[in-house]
Structure formats: structure tokens, C-alpha cells
Design a protein around this motif. Sequence first.
Motif, short mmCIF file in Angstrom:
data_model
loop_
_atom_site.label_atom_id
_atom_site.label_comp_id
_atom_site.label_asym_id
_atom_site.label_seq_id
_atom_site.Cartn_x
_atom_site.Cartn_y
_atom_site.Cartn_z
N THR A 1 0.90 -1.22 0.01
CA THR A 1 -0.20 -0.15 -0.01
C THR A 1 0.72 1.08 0.12
OG1 THR A 1 0.02 0.34 2.29
CG2 THR A 1 -1.82 -1.34 1.42
N HIS A 2 0.30 2.43 -0.03
CA HIS A 2 0.86 3.63 -0.11
C HIS A 2 1.84 3.89 1.23
CE1 HIS A 2 -0.16 6.23 -3.42
NE2 HIS A 2 -1.23 5.42 -3.34
N TYR A 3 1.15 3.18 2.47
CA TYR A 3 1.97 3.52 3.47
C TYR A 3 3.32 2.89 3.52
CZ TYR A 3 -2.82 4.68 5.12
OH TYR A 3 -3.81 5.32 5.17
N ASP A 4 3.62 1.67 2.65
CA ASP A 4 4.97 1.20 2.68
C ASP A 4 5.96 1.84 1.90
OD1 ASP A 4 4.18 -1.44 3.89
OD2 ASP A 4 3.00 -1.69 1.87
N PHE A 5 5.61 3.04 1.36
CA PHE A 5 6.56 3.83 0.61
C PHE A 5 6.67 5.13 1.40
CE2 PHE A 5 5.31 0.96 -2.34
CZ PHE A 5 6.06 0.45 -3.03
N GLU A 6 5.78 5.47 2.11
CA GLU A 6 5.76 6.69 2.95
C GLU A 6 6.89 7.19 4.01
OE1 GLU A 6 1.83 7.59 4.20
OE2 GLU A 6 0.93 7.80 2.10
N GLU A 7 7.39 6.12 4.59
CA GLU A 7 8.38 6.07 5.45
C GLU A 7 9.66 5.38 5.01
OE1 GLU A 7 8.72 4.88 10.19
OE2 GLU A 7 8.06 3.59 8.87
N ARG A 8 10.77 5.65 5.17
CA ARG A 8 12.03 5.42 4.72
C ARG A 8 12.23 3.91 4.96
NH1 ARG A 8 16.81 6.15 2.17
NH2 ARG A 8 18.56 5.38 3.20
N ARG A 9 12.10 3.68 6.55
CA ARG A 9 12.49 2.20 6.89
C ARG A 9 11.59 1.31 6.26
NH1 ARG A 9 10.24 -1.04 10.70
NH2 ARG A 9 8.82 0.74 11.09
N ARG A 10 10.43 1.66 6.28
CA ARG A 10 9.22 0.60 5.41
C ARG A 10 9.77 0.30 4.13
NH1 ARG A 10 3.10 1.23 7.60
NH2 ARG A 10 2.87 -0.61 6.27
N ALA A 11 10.06 1.32 3.22
CA ALA A 11 10.46 1.48 1.84
C ALA A 11 11.73 0.60 1.47
CB ALA A 11 10.43 2.90 1.36
N GLN A 12 12.58 0.66 2.57
CA GLN A 12 14.03 0.12 2.34
C GLN A 12 13.50 -1.35 2.92
OE1 GLN A 12 17.10 1.11 1.54
NE2 GLN A 12 15.71 2.74 0.59
N ASN A 13 12.79 -1.71 3.71
CA ASN A 13 12.36 -3.11 3.92
C ASN A 13 11.77 -3.83 2.72
OD1 ASN A 13 12.19 -5.28 5.59
ND2 ASN A 13 10.16 -5.07 6.00
N VAL A 14 10.92 -2.99 2.02
CA VAL A 14 10.24 -3.50 0.70
C VAL A 14 11.48 -3.77 -0.33
CG1 VAL A 14 8.86 -2.98 -1.27
CG2 VAL A 14 8.16 -2.42 0.87
N LYS A 15 12.39 -2.89 -0.32
CA LYS A 15 13.46 -2.77 -1.32
C LYS A 15 14.53 -4.36 -1.25
CE LYS A 15 17.32 -0.25 -3.11
NZ LYS A 15 18.39 -1.22 -2.61
#
Length: 254
Positions: free
Chosen positions: A102-116
Motif C-alpha cells: 500500500t502507499h504506507y509502505d513507501f511513505e516512511e524510509r524504513r518501511r520502503a527500505q524493507n520493501v526494497k
Amino acid sequence: MGMKVVVKVGTHAIAAKSGKPDHAALRRLVSQLCELRKQGHEIVFVSSGAVAAGVEALGLKARPTDVNDIQMCAAVGQARFIYEYEKLFAAHSVKIGQCLLTHYDFEERRRAQNVKKSLEHLVRAGIVPVVNENDVVADEELKGQTFGDNDWLSFLIAKLVKADSLVLLTTVDGLLDAKGKRIPEVDESWNVMKLVRAGEKGKLSKGGMDSKLTAVKAAVASGIDVYIANGRKSVLVPLLAGKSVGTFFPGSAL
């Protein structure tokens, strides 16, 4: 040398008008993705279609407008959707991993890096990530917060994993001019855009050409080469081999 490629397919390119998965289209698409892997490309696959599959499974006439009904369709359709892909990729001895975002997974750097990290680990392990918006929990009443049939999601992922190319597969041969003729390439001036025929989104999806072009402009500005091509044809292999079978948007030098 292989490239890192994000391939996104829209609902109407892989589903019949009823919403039921189009088996021939799915087989053709999966076969192409597996061929690209054989050629050494790293693939992240973004696929729409879960809500549409739920629409068909529940016997509805069209995609509902009520948020709770959309979430219900997604919950029912997601299982059917991923089951189809698992069987098709397995026929090529390829494993897949489902990623719902969801959008929330990209809005915070820590979560986005986890997705990456998760996506890159799957790819390194030889597993194809199959990514979709998590429509079961996504709140579509937040205007402007939907991914537009995954077009914007595919850009966010391409930027996150530093993809070389983003391919948006639709039901037309690329960007069309006012006469319906394919435009082979759009340079950085974008002057050709005034000649473009406006696209329509169907009853099963929430995308359309406007949604794609928003994603294209952002991806190009991030230095990513983008292609729009017909997902109902065998275009992926020739496209990445340099053949003119869609519309090419060269990434801007950063």
C-alpha cells in the motif's frame, strides 16, 4: 548483460470482460517473463487483476464503487489470481513470491527500505516477485491515494530497486496519436503529447492512459527507460532487444 526490469500488466490485458482470468493471455505473458529471466534479466512483476477476478467470482456485473465491496472482491479474487500465476510459472520451473503493498509502505524510509530488501532478496534467490496493491486494506476513499491500476506502484518499485527499465503493458500497441497510430518514441520535449488520443479506463480497472503517463513522467525524470506496449501480444522479448513494438520514453540523464 542482463537488466533490472519492472514489468507491470493492467487488468484488461489479462482478464476477459467478465473479469475472469484470460488463460491464453496469462500463459503468453508468463512465458515471456520466464524467457527474459533465461536471458539474464532480473524481473519484478507487478500485476493487476485481483479485484476483477473477485468481481467475476462473485457474479457482479462490474467493479463496485463501494470501498467495502472492492475490498471483498480483492479478498476473494486474490486467491484465484495468485493460484493462476503459481501454476503458470511452475510450468517453467519458476517459483513466485507474492508481495501486497500500500502507499504506507513507501511513505516512511524504513518501511520502503524493507520493501526494497525483500524484493531484491527474492530476485537473488531466483524467485519472481508478483506485486499488487493490497486492495483488501487499501482505502480508496482517500482521493489521490490509489495506485491507478498499479501504474504508480510500478514506478515506485522501479525507483526503489533502481530498475533500468519499466514496461507498462496495456491493451493497445503503445501511445496512440489522434488517428489511432502508434507513436514509436516520445523524446524529453514531450511535444508529441498534444497529438495523443485520450484513453479510457474500463469497468474492471481504475487505470487508463492518464494514469500511465503520470507514472511515465516520474520514471523518466528518475532516469528510468519506460515502454508502453500491448500486453495481449508477445512484445516483451523483442521490446528489450531494441525492437520498436511499443512506445519508448528514454530516461533523462540524472
